[in-house]
Structure formats: C-alpha cells, structure tokens
Design a protein around this motif. Structure first.
Motif, PDB file in Angstrom:
ATOM      1  N   VAL A  83     -33.780  39.215  49.878  1.00 38.85           N
ATOM      2  CA  VAL A  83     -33.614  40.606  49.449  1.00 38.85           C
ATOM      3  C   VAL A  83     -34.758  41.449  49.999  1.00 38.85           C
ATOM      4  O   VAL A  83     -35.819  40.928  50.356  1.00 38.85           O
ATOM      5  N   THR A  98     -34.192  44.033  56.893  1.00 38.81           N
ATOM      6  CA  THR A  98     -33.763  44.347  55.523  1.00 38.81           C
ATOM      7  C   THR A  98     -32.581  43.471  55.129  1.00 38.81           C
ATOM      8  O   THR A  98     -31.608  43.345  55.876  1.00 38.81           O
ATOM      9  N   TYR A  99     -32.702  42.869  53.938  1.00 43.19           N
ATOM     10  CA  TYR A  99     -31.650  42.023  53.384  1.00 43.19           C
ATOM     11  C   TYR A  99     -31.202  42.563  52.031  1.00 43.19           C
ATOM     12  O   TYR A  99     -31.989  43.148  51.288  1.00 43.19           O
ATOM     13  N   LYS A 100     -29.938  42.322  51.729  1.00 42.10           N
ATOM     14  CA  LYS A 100     -29.416  42.604  50.392  1.00 42.10           C
ATOM     15  C   LYS A 100     -28.462  41.466  50.041  1.00 42.10           C
ATOM     16  O   LYS A 100     -27.499  41.211  50.774  1.00 42.10           O
ATOM     17  N   ASP A 101     -28.751  40.775  48.957  1.00 43.46           N
ATOM     18  CA  ASP A 101     -27.935  39.632  48.522  1.00 43.46           C
ATOM     19  C   ASP A 101     -27.688  38.644  49.656  1.00 43.46           C
ATOM     20  O   ASP A 101     -26.570  38.206  49.886  1.00 43.46           O
ATOM     21  N   ILE A 105     -29.005  43.645  56.549  1.00 42.49           N
ATOM     22  CA  ILE A 105     -28.591  45.045  56.475  1.00 42.49           C
ATOM     23  C   ILE A 105     -29.091  45.844  57.681  1.00 42.49           C
ATOM     24  O   ILE A 105     -28.392  46.686  58.212  1.00 42.49           O
TER      25      ILE A 105
END
Length: 115
Positions: A83, A98-101, A105
């Motif tokens: 994340v 950038t990471y999300k779950d 991203i």
C-alpha cells in the motif's frame, strides 16, 4: 589431488550456505512486532527492518539498506498487501511506486542532480 580439491570445494560450499541470518524481534505494542534482519556475512549491519502484526503479516513501514547503511527501499504494507508510496533509491534517481491493495497504481521517477 583432484578428489581432495573436490572435497575442499564441497566443504566450502556447505559452510557458505549453512550461515544463518541474524534476526532480532521486539514487541512494540499488542499488535506490532519490530523485526530487524542483519546481513549474513556482517551480523552488525542492518539489511532490513519493519513490522509484523499479530497475525504475522507484514505491516506498516519496512526499510531495506545496502551494506554501507544507505537506504535502498522504503515500503509500506497493510496485512501483507502493498500500500501507499514505495520509494526506491539508486545512485542517480529515486523512483516512487504507488500501490493500493497490492495493485500497482503509478510510477514516478526523479533524477538526482548534483551541483
């Protein structure tokens, strides 16, 4: 002579692979344990450090270092999922990923300029 050389190489290989990485654990709260991993050949130099939650999952900030103690990566986890913004350092640039779950991203690269 060839047999002796083969035995010496075999023993050296076994010794090299049998070294264990030193790890220290420190409970910092009811939900978090800080783990510090040291380089195998240099047990006083930190290789990476970060946190595990009460379910032994990667949690919060993790930092990786090179053998000279320079930061290589700053990473963030939430229950083993990537994340937030991860920062990758190299000699001439910094990458922000950038990471999300656990999903990528975005990626941004900044060149380092020395005056």
């Amino acid at each position: 002579m060839r047999a002796i050389l083969s035995i010496v190489i075999l023993l050296f290989s076994i010794t090299a692979f049998s070294q264990e990485q030193r790890v220290e654990y420190e409970k910092v709260s009811n939900n978090l344990v800080k783990a510090t991993y040291y380089f195998v050949n240099n047990s006083d130099i930190v290789q990476r450090e970060g946190f595990f939650n009460s379910n032994n999952q990667l949690q919060d900030m993790w930092v990786s270092y090179d053998i000279n103690g320079n930061k290589k990566v700053i990473a963030y986890y939430d229950k083993n999922k990537k994340v937030g913004v991860w920062t990758y350092f190299s000699k001439d640039k910094i990458n922000f990923v950038t990471y999300k779950d656990n999903k990528l991203i975005g990626v941004e690269e900044k060149l380092l300029v020395v005056n």
